[in-house]
Scaffold this motif. Structure first.
Motif, mmCIF file in Angstrom:
data_model
loop_
_atom_site.group_PDB
_atom_site.id
_atom_site.type_symbol
_atom_site.label_atom_id
_atom_site.label_comp_id
_atom_site.label_asym_id
_atom_site.label_seq_id
_atom_site.Cartn_x
_atom_site.Cartn_y
_atom_site.Cartn_z
ATOM 1 N N GLY A 139 6.849 7.377 11.665
ATOM 2 C CA GLY A 139 7.783 7.919 10.682
ATOM 3 C C GLY A 139 7.938 7.085 9.436
ATOM 4 O O GLY A 139 8.669 7.458 8.535
ATOM 5 N N ILE A 140 7.267 5.952 9.359
ATOM 6 C CA ILE A 140 7.444 5.072 8.200
ATOM 7 C C ILE A 140 6.182 5.112 7.354
ATOM 8 O O ILE A 140 5.112 4.723 7.799
ATOM 9 C CB ILE A 140 7.750 3.642 8.656
ATOM 10 N N HIS A 141 6.336 5.611 6.154
ATOM 11 C CA HIS A 141 5.181 5.760 5.282
ATOM 12 C C HIS A 141 5.399 4.994 3.991
ATOM 13 O O HIS A 141 6.000 5.524 3.054
ATOM 14 C CB HIS A 141 4.954 7.237 4.975
ATOM 15 N N PRO A 142 4.944 3.763 3.935
ATOM 16 C CA PRO A 142 5.120 3.008 2.698
ATOM 17 C C PRO A 142 4.224 3.582 1.615
ATOM 18 O O PRO A 142 3.068 3.955 1.878
ATOM 19 C CB PRO A 142 4.667 1.602 3.091
ATOM 20 N N ILE A 143 4.769 3.673 0.443
ATOM 21 C CA ILE A 143 3.977 4.189 -0.668
ATOM 22 C C ILE A 143 3.445 3.007 -1.440
ATOM 23 O O ILE A 143 4.083 2.496 -2.349
ATOM 24 C CB ILE A 143 4.843 5.061 -1.600
#
Lengths: 480, 829
Positions: free
Chosen positions: B329-333
């Protein structure tokens, strides 16, 4: 699949109940008030069709005492009826205002077949003096009957899928059908005798009779006429020998001579859509052989003769279809191009399952001669086990069939294995995540129900899986 | 040259002269109506949920009222100095600020007027659409008119028109759509596992593995998805509020359907706070400890289950299941990604306004003790009101122990799915769109409609009642726990969130609200309309609270106009820049998302539980139709003692039709409080009333005796009335689906139904049929493949019998939903 529409009523029968309350032959003020109360439920929902809103206001106004008891009442009634009629017309016409500029209401109303008198009444009631009460009341009634005929009735009496038609309608339909049957029988008889005696005079008694029949048939609903014509005793001759040959692509000349005048007349006068309807229904019958068999009340499996009867019956229908397909484009009796395209699509779709139905195959073959675009498609169809009229296929053909089947099976097995592998790998991934979830799920979530609910509030009973099974909203899921 | 042709020419000219980089915007930014309300296109919804890749969904077959919004935003999109750009390229884009071309938003059609436009009618939920489109009307006309007269002078370098005045606020702080952060393992990035954290003594608040980042001064971080943010050292700002490292963790929700919050370090000269367990975390030696350290952990709350297709159109907002750091669930941009991401950029006027909040309760310049803070936020739709109000609340929560929120927006509730006016008391900052932080209200009233148009009197009466409750029960409350954190706890400030409807009846309502609430801080957003007319003077009508854009004086006399409150501060704010997201998702879509996700909540925290473990979880593993319902009885001495039906045409409903009316409907669960009155006559009346189970008179109920608890869905109802019993005796039982916790259900003894709020179509269906749904199903319930297939076939065969659907496809005259025509479309207007 046609896009399903959301409705405020839970089922067809609810809608039919409403119809009964409002428009049944024995409907009176009380039942209409009841119907009004029903409609109040529906109009609170955002997915309620416009015509229910309009009907609600029209009927509530119609329930006003008429003739009015006092002068005040008179004036009030005029205002209310005027407003109801104006809102009725605006409500039907406004959604059609799609262009950049407003089109005149009279134009839009004409596309909806709203009587012009109502349009001018609307204008009067909006911009000029209110019309007198009797005129308003009469127009009110015609508004209600407009909605009855154009909105409510078509929704209720769809000839295909109505399981519970309200008794009033069912009776009417039945009696209508019988009348039509009588008329078509008469037509057949008279035309046949005229043909035999080569009678061509128009002033003859028989000709007058025929004209009368034509006129009477005009008044019936086209769906019913089509049904009667396509069932036993209709355009398909009763005797098997008189039916069209399997190799021909047109009905026999006598058939054409008997029926074409009637069909032409109906198409040109009262039912401009007749040809489309009848050809569409023919296609329905052809592409649903199972149901047709039961319609004919035949035990298809026993008798060879019966089988032949059915087959020739269907082929007869098919050649009628081909006839209309092939008629000159400039006559009224022809199929439009988009209708043809639609039919082709349906046939192709059906061929996936019915590829071994010889009637459909033959129909397709005939169509290929008319439409060159279909020629290549024919090659894609597997060979069928031909019957005696068609050339024999040797054992070689059968072998090829089996081979093909085996190859297909093997392909499918390979694919199934692959699929299972993919599934297994995904399983493991999801399983670890699921495990993580389960560790953290300390509180009981909705789908993990403890057997005894100690903490549910008194009087609140959570229905567990052994007494309740999932079902659509609106249904009782209790396992009895 | 006719108007249309001229406009087309201008559009062509503008698009030809547009800079090449702007044309890149055309691809992902397409108008979409993810939810077709009048028809359910099941195939479309299936394909939505089955694409797990983060590609933009295909453009739809028809766009309904979007066209209207397209037109408006097409004008407003043009003034972007720093347009929100999709990340298509692999290099960060520096935006050319110099060229102020008058461009139409690339997503707008080249020819504005098309014959088949449905732009001037509103479709679907009438209430909702009225509330939405009311404003656009005049603005559209004005802009169309403007387009006409500016055409002859249009050139590439034309100066923006009056409504472009927003650009005068100057260049924005950030133009970057990606993080300014280069992760280096061990230096500014360090992974921690759940067990490490437990060893370090961190409360087990259901977070998973995590990662610790260290941000130096100019770095920023954008993370999409859902995560738990714990500042470890220093102070960071996120969504215009500051979070300091005191050990508290904050759930952050950043779906791609909304602007993504940007995490930045905040430089302060005071002592750097640090979390108590920081030292226990055993960071590596080379780790950059002097930066602002934050910990990002997985938030396993189940909301990413939306990817299984429960709400069509929102299946991809949480991106893939696992992000590039290996955390769920963690999507660093960092760098570019394929989905368009829009960072949340707050105009500078916001930060000015937020920093001028009263910080202490010390006496002000006049020597009087300051009044408790009551702030009201108002402005036109889509101006960023709710976002600002949320930021305001978060900022107040830095100084105050608790902050109260008064919800006046029926259509888009911040803490509820809508249809409710209420008072909420918050203790912790909330970061994320409304549907991600539903809360139980302190006190609320259920109006059951998305616009006050149909019930203005009840609306105002409810607000008045709630305001009184605030003043007497909440504002100076001391029956909450004493503060442990040193924040102010003797007063509870109030933030009032109003509707976006500011013209016509909306304006009257807004004035009433202001008179009732008497805020001492009013934040208003300028509508482009006002700037167009260049109203420089704020005309003091009614204490200077509400301004009528067209008229200098309000039409109807209002008795309360004469109150002038000296302590009312007016603070003007700039609207948030419109992004392509506004084109993609309408408020109707968000409403549907809110209400469906509300019913999928699997645990609302109980009030008795330990406050630290306040966590909401969602269950999207199965469709609503599979949820096991509650069964309760209603009748004279049963649990449900009263059923109210309110709203349009409710007075015509007979009690014999109660079944039909309530089956499949959304109801508000209420608690009917006993008003112990000593008046005998009143008691008699009460008793009489109590015997009547079903009430549908639309009169104002006694607001004091009703409290709204939450929403429920009646999935089945059965009445049993025996003929020999009393006429008024209705009883029966019903099956209810509701996310409320047990102790709230304990209080529930009544229902209110208003037909205007209806369960959206996707919730009625079995989206299990989609591929993704099948996968989860298989693992949850251990189906074997054959059995599942059999089930599917069964359900498929039954599909013709789904209640509330018509599968016949018959079109009749007047058979469609009502559409309201918004303008007359006369020639020459």
């Amino acid at each position: 699949m046609k896009a399903p529409k959301r409705t405020p009523w839970a089922s067809r029968s609810e809608l039919e109940e409403l119809y009964e309350m409002l428009f049944a032959p024995n409907a009176d003020d009380t039942s209409r008030r009841r119907g009004l109360a029903r409609m109040s439920i529906y109009i609170s929902s955002p997915s309620c069709p416009t015509f229910i809103h309009l009907l609600h206001s029209l009927i509530s106004v119609e329930l006003l005492p008429y003739p009015p008891k006092s002068i005040e009442e008179n004036q009030r009634s005029r205002m209310m009826i005027g407003m109801a009629i104006v809102r009725f017309i605006n409500g039907l016409v406004d959604p059609l205002q799609n262009g950049p500029y407003a089109r005149p209401i009279s134009h839009l109303a004409a596309t909806l077949s709203i009587p012009p008198s109502l349009i001018s009444l609307r204008h009067r009631a909006t911009h000029e003096d209110l019309p007198p009460l009797p005129l308003l009341h009469q127009s009110l009634l015609s508004c209600i009957s407009y909605l009855h005929y154009y909105s409510f009735l078509p929704l209720i009496s769809s000839s295909s899928s109505s399981n519970n038609i309200p008794s009033g309608i069912a009776e009417k339909l039945e009696s209508d059908k019988r009348k039509i049957e009588g008329l078509t029988k008469k037509w057949k008889k008279i035309t046949k005798s005229r043909l035999r005696e080569k009678e061509v005079r128009e002033e003859d008694q028989s000709a007058i009779e025929l004209r009368k029949i034509k006129k009477l048939l005009q008044g019936f609903e086209s769906g019913l006429i089509v049904d009667v014509l396509l069932s036993k005793g209709g355009i398909v001759p009763l005797a098997i020998e008189k039916r069209a040959n399997f190799t021909s692509i047109s009905p026999t000349i006598p058939s054409l001579k008997i029926w074409l005048p009637l069909l032409e007349h109906l198409q040109e006068s009262s039912h401009p859509d007749f040809i489309n309807q009848i050809t569409s229904k023919i296609l329905d019958i052809l592409l649903n052989p199972e149901s047709h068999v039961t319609d004919l009340n035949a035990d298809a499996h026993d008798n060879e003769k019966v089988k032949e009867d059915i087959r020739t019956f269907r082929w007869e229908l098919a050649v009628w279809l081909l006839h209309f397909w092939n008629t000159e484009n400039n006559s009224t009796m022809t199929l439009q191009n988009d209708q043809k395209v639609d039919f082709i699509k349906r046939i192709l779709r059906a061929l996936l399952e019915l590829h071994d139905d010889i009637v459909v195959r033959q129909l397709f073959k005939a169509l290929q001669t008319f439409e060159s675009s279909l020629k290549e498609l024919g090659n894609l169809l597997p060979d069928i086990n031909n019957q005696k009229e068609i050339e024999e296929v040797g054992l070689k053909g059968l072998e090829v069939d089996m081979e093909e089947n085996l190859i297909d099976l093997r392909k499918m097995e390979v694919r199934l294995k692959q699929f299972d592998q993919i599934l297994a790998s995904r399983n493991s991934k999801i399983k670890t995540n699921q495990d993580n979830d389960r560790i953290l799920h300390n509180t009981s979530s909705v789908h993990q129900l403890p057997q005894s609910d100690d903490n549910s509030p008194p009087g609140w009973r959570k229905l567990s899986d052994d007494i309740w099974k999932p079902c659509y909203i609106g249904c009782n899921g209790i396992i009895s | 040259m006719s108007a249309i042709a001229a406009r087309r020419a201008a559009a062509l000219l503008a698009s030809q002269n547009a800079s090449p980089s702007s044309s890149a915007l055309s691809t992902p930014v397409k108008a979409q109506s993810p939810i077709l309300e009048s028809e359910v296109d099941l195939e479309e919804s299936e394909s939505e949920s089955s694409t797990s890749s983060a590609t933009p969904p295909p453009s739809p077959p028809k766009s309904t009222s979007k066209r209207r919004k397209l037109h408006r935003s097409s004008q407003s999109g043009a003034y972007d100095d720093a347009p929100q750009r999709a990340l298509e390229y692999n290099h960060p884009i520096t935006v050319p600020i110099s060229k102020r071309t008058r461009r139409f938003s690339p997503s707008a059609p080249a020819s504005i007027l098309e014959p088949e436009s449905e732009s001037d009618s509103s479709v679907g939920n009438i209430d909702a659409d009225i509330a939405e489109d009311e404003d656009d009307d005049a603005i559209n006309e004005v802009e169309e008119g403007k387009a006409q007269w500016t055409l002859p002078t249009t050139s590439v370098q034309s100066m923006p028109g009056p409504s472009r005045a927003k650009s005068k606020s100057g260049p924005q702080d950030h133009t970057s759509n990606t993080s300014i952060f280069s992760p280096v393992e061990g230096v500014n990035m360090y992974r921690v596992s759940e067990s490490d954290l437990r060893i370090a003594g961190l409360d087990n608040d259901y977070a998973g593995d995590g990662i610790i980042l260290s941000l130096s001064e100019d770095e920023t971080m954008l993370i999409a998805g859902t995560y738990i943010l714990t500042p470890l050292a220093g102070i960071i700002t996120i969504s215009s509020c500051k979070l300091s490292a005191d050990g508290t963790s904050y759930p952050v929700f950043a779906p791609t359907s909304h602007p993504i919050p940007v995490i930045e370090p905040y430089h302060t000269s005071t002592k750097r706070p640090s979390a108590p367990f920081l030292n226990a975390l055993k960071l590596p030696v080379g780790f950059r400890k002097n930066g602002s350290m934050i910990m990002i952990r997985e938030n396993q709350c189940g909301i990413d289950g939306l990817r299984y297709g429960a709400v069509p159109g929102f299946a991809n907002i949480w991106l893939e299941e696992v992000g590039s750091w290996g955390l769920r669930g963690i999507h660093p941009i960092i760098g570019s990604i394929s989905t368009p991401i829009y960072p949340h950029i707050a105009p500078p006027t916001w930060s000015q306004a937020l920093s001028s909040l009263p910080s202490t309760a010390s006496p002000d310049e006049y020597g009087d003790v300051q009044e408790p803070y009551v702030g009201l936020v108002k402005g036109p739709k889509r101006s960023g009101k709710s976002t600002f109000a949320r930021a305001l609340t978060n900022n107040l929560l830095e100084r105050y122990e608790r902050v109260a929120w008064l919800e006046c927006d029926l259509g888009q509730g911040e803490f509820s799915p809508g249809g409710v006016v209420g008072l909420w008391v918050l203790e912790k900052q909330v970061i994320g769109p409304p549907f991600t932080h539903p809360l139980n209200p302190y006190r609320a009233h259920y109006l059951g409609t998305y616009t006050p148009l149909t019930c203005p009197d009840q609306y105002i009466a409810s607000l008045r009642h709630l305001m009184e409750i605030y003043k007497f029960d909440v504002q100076h409350s001391s029956d909450f726990l004493q503060s442990k954190t040193g924040k102010l706890s003797d007063t509870i400030p109030l933030v009032i969130n109003t509707q976006g409807w500011i013209k016509g009846l909306g304006e009257e309502l807004l004035k009433s609200i202001e008179n009732i609430c008497q805020p001492n801080y009013t934040y208003f957003f300028n509508s482009p309309f006002e700037e167009e007319k260049e109203i420089k003077e704020i005309v003091k009508v009614g204490g200077g609270w509400t301004n009528s854009p067209t008229f200098e004086f309000s039409n109807l006399p209002n008795d309360n106009d004469n109150f002038l409150f000296n302590s009312n501060k007016q603070i003007k704010l700039n609207s948030i820049n419109s992004t392509a997201l506004q084109l993609k998702y309408s408020s109707t879509d968000f409403r549907i998302l809110s209400i469906i996700s509300y019913f999928h909540i699997s645990s609302f925290f109980n009030e008795n539980e330990n406050e630290k473990i306040k966590k909401i979880k969602w269950n999207f593993n199965k469709p609503l139709i599979n949820f096991n319902p509650w069964e309760i009885e209603f009748g004279l001495n049963k649990i449900i003692k009263k059923i109210y039906i309110i709203g349009e045409s409710s007075e015509g409903i007979l009690k014999e039709d109660l079944n039909l009316s309530l089956n499949g409907s959304i109801v508000g669960l209420i608690e009917i409080l006993n008003n112990n009155s000593f008046d005998e006559q009143e008691q008699e009346q009460e008793k009489e009333k109590n015997e009547k189970i079903f009430e549908n008179e639309n009169e104002l109920k006694s607001l004091n005796s009703i409290n709204f608890l939450g929403l429920g869905l009646i999935r089945f109802i059965e009445t049993t009335t025996k003929t020999n019993e009393n006429e008024n005796q209705i009883k029966g039982k019903l099956h209810l689906i509701t996310p409320l916790s047990n102790n709230l259900l304990l209080k529930c003894n009544g229902l209110i139904k208003n037909g205007s709020i209806e369960l959206p179509t996707p919730a009625l269906l079995n989206w299990f049929g989609s591929k993704a749904g099948f996968e989860i199903n298989k693992n949850e319930f251990n189906f074997n493949f054959n059995e599942f297939e059999q089930n599917q076939n069964q359900i498929q065969n039954q599909i013709e019998n789904v209640p509330f659907f018509d599968f016949s496809g018959i079109q009749v005259i007047g058979g469609e939903r009502r559409k309201f025509r918004k303008n007359l479309m006369r020639k020459g207007m």
